[in-house]
Design an enzyme around this catalytic site. Structure first.
Site, PDB file in Angstrom:
ATOM      1  N   GLU A 132       0.868  -1.182   0.000  1.00  0.00           N
ATOM      2  CA  GLU A 132       0.000   0.000   0.000  1.00  0.00           C
ATOM      3  C   GLU A 132       0.901   1.227   0.000  1.00  0.00           C
ATOM      4  O   GLU A 132       1.515   1.561   1.009  1.00  0.00           O
ATOM      5  CB  GLU A 132      -0.902  -0.004   1.238  1.00  0.00           C
ATOM      6  CG  GLU A 132      -1.789  -1.230   1.362  1.00  0.00           C
ATOM      7  CD  GLU A 132      -2.819  -1.330   0.258  1.00  0.00           C
ATOM      8  OE1 GLU A 132      -3.003  -0.349  -0.492  1.00  0.00           O
ATOM      9  OE2 GLU A 132      -3.450  -2.396   0.125  1.00  0.00           O
ATOM     10  N   CYS A 163      -2.312   8.828   3.147  1.00  0.00           N
ATOM     11  CA  CYS A 163      -1.953   8.306   1.827  1.00  0.00           C
ATOM     12  C   CYS A 163      -3.035   8.562   0.789  1.00  0.00           C
ATOM     13  O   CYS A 163      -2.753   8.575  -0.414  1.00  0.00           O
ATOM     14  CB  CYS A 163      -1.639   6.813   1.909  1.00  0.00           C
ATOM     15  SG  CYS A 163      -3.020   5.798   2.493  1.00  0.00           S
TER      16      CYS A 163
END
Length: 460
Positions: free
Chosen positions: A213, A247
């Site tokens: 990720e 993020c």
């Protein structure tokens, strides 16, 4: 690093001793994880505020505690359905003779979780929810940049789990390098691209399955019919939720030249509406190194022709920096910002925006603002991203039934909900032979019957 190897050996023994936990055993582990969160909520809030310099307790409760508990509840509610074997269609020629096919979801074993500093509770324990639901044991390596939070996590895990179920390894970058080289049955890493490439090289030696990720530069596209007041409010939220250290935060905005002046005015209005008195709800940038990095990005952008706009309220901790139209060689055009700085690139029209997106790396998420179905469809069909969101930012993550993950440079694999359960499971094919011995019909010496069956199978 002997203690690291010993801890891993204990987890491997746990996985071997209970290779396929039943639903009740998995639910018990998930309920204990929920108790860990509830019992340590205040300690996590205090530890994270110390680690960040200051971090709003309310933001920690929502982003790290409540969001993770929601994931636990979702898994508890749906685990029975997830664990059911899937019926698959056997080939007609086999099915007619009684052949059956299905898929069972089998635990992989020991799952390694390398979590980052920006949401150090949720991004350690949300993958853990998926791993435990899938019947695995897990080893967590929290970020060394939030050591107080990591210690609370370690103590909580020691209380609520045996060392054969879940363990936590606290330590520096050297320990992290040793951690990712352990022979995991699956490893998930949340963080930056550079370290991900190193992990992938090491994992290739052991053929360790990976979930990565990685974030990236998530765009906001202002399309036809955009409500600029709404867009400004969403951008302000995205850039000040955890100080933009997310993020999936908006990284840069694509907008037409004529819309820009009004948007800046709306951003100022939205900023004024935020708490400017005590700053109780604010979050600081994690450390001096990160603050200096943000400053260097802005200075470099100005060198390459970008105009800098500082939006701030007197006495408020909230200050947003806009960087408008720097040249393509500016670092900010390539590097993920990860803070309260917004890159703005103006475009002639929507088609120009789409063409630009198609020549960039695939982000973790693309945000579209506007009222045009055709534009949204064009984004869906012409561009790639881990997720695509219309008229909102960040809150796609609050939906536990949606997969979370990137594509290309923003990562590989996905977790949360049923997608996380399957990510950390081995989908094991199972076939039951038919009563009719089909193999005998296709075993030499071949006869005319074989030729007939062979031709028939092409049309079944």
């Amino acid at each position: 690093m002997s203690s690291l190897n010993q801890a891993f050996a204990g987890l491997r023994e746990g996985a071997l001793a209970l290779p396929h936990p039943c639903a009740a055993q998995r639910r018990d582990r998930l309920r204990r994880l929920k108790q860990l969160l509830l019992e340590n909520e205040t300690r996590f809030c205090e530890a994270l505020s110390e680690d960040f310099g200051y971090r709003s307790a309310d933001q920690t409760r929502f982003a790290d505690i409540t969001t993770t508990i929601k994931s636990v509840n979702h898994a508890l509610d749906n685990l029975g359905f997830w664990m059911q074997p899937q019926r698959r269609a056997a080939d007609l020629s086999l099915r007619m003779g009684g052949g059956r096919a299905r898929v069972h979801f089998q635990p992989k074993g020991v799952v390694g979780i390398v979590s980052p500093w920006n949401f150090p509770v949720n991004l350690a324990l949300s993958p853990l929810v998926s791993a435990l639901a899938a019947g695995n044991v897990a080893f967590i390596k929290p970020s060394e940049l939030t050591p107080r939070c990591a210690e609370v996590l370690r103590e909580g895990v020691e209380k609520w789990f045996s060392p054969q179920e879940v363990n936590v390894a606290c330590g520096d970058a050297e320990l992290a390098r040793a951690f990712v080289n352990l022979p995991f049955n699956h490893l998930i890493y949340t963080g930056g691209e550079r370290i991900a490439k190193s992990i992938m090289r090491d994992a290739s030696e052991k053929l360790t399955p990976l979930t990565l990720e990685l974030g990236g530069k998530s765009p906001v596209i202002a399309g036809r019919g955009t409500n600029l007041s709404e867009l400004a409010e969403k951008l302000i939220f995205g850039k000040f939720f955890n100080a933009g250290q997310v993020c999936i935060a908006p990284d840069y905005l694509m907008i037409t030249e004529e819309q820009l002046p009004r948007l800046i005015a709306e951003l100022r209005r939205a900023l004024d509406a935020m708490d400017s008195n005590t700053g109780r709800d604010a979050v600081q940038v994690i450390n001096d190194n990160h603050r200096q990095r943000l400053q260097r990005l802005c200075e470099d952008a100005e060198f390459y022709g970008g105009s800098i706009h500082h939006l701030a309220v007197d006495g408020s901790p909230y200050a947003l920096t806009l960087v408008v139209n720097p040249g393509e060689d500016a670092l900010i055009q390539r590097e993920e910002i990860f803070g309260p700085v917004l890159l703005v690139n103006t475009h002639d029209d929507f088609s120009d925006m789409v063409d630009d997106l198609r020549h960039r790396e695939s982000p973790l998420v693309s945000y579209y603002f506007g009222r045009s179905r055709d534009e949204f469809t064009q984004l869906r069909e012409s561009t790639r991203s881990g997720a695509l969101v219309k008229n909102d930012v960040v809150f796609q993550y609050a939906n536990d039934d949606l997969p979370f993950g990137g594509v290309g440079n923003s990562g590989m694999g996905r977790y949360r909900g049923i997608d996380g359960f399957r990510e950390f499971s081995h989908a094991r094919a199972e076939f039951h032979a038919p009563i009719l011995d089909v193999a005998a019909m296709v075993t030499p010496p071949f006869t005319g019957l074989f030729s007939t069956i062979n031709k028939m199978m092409r049309w079944l």
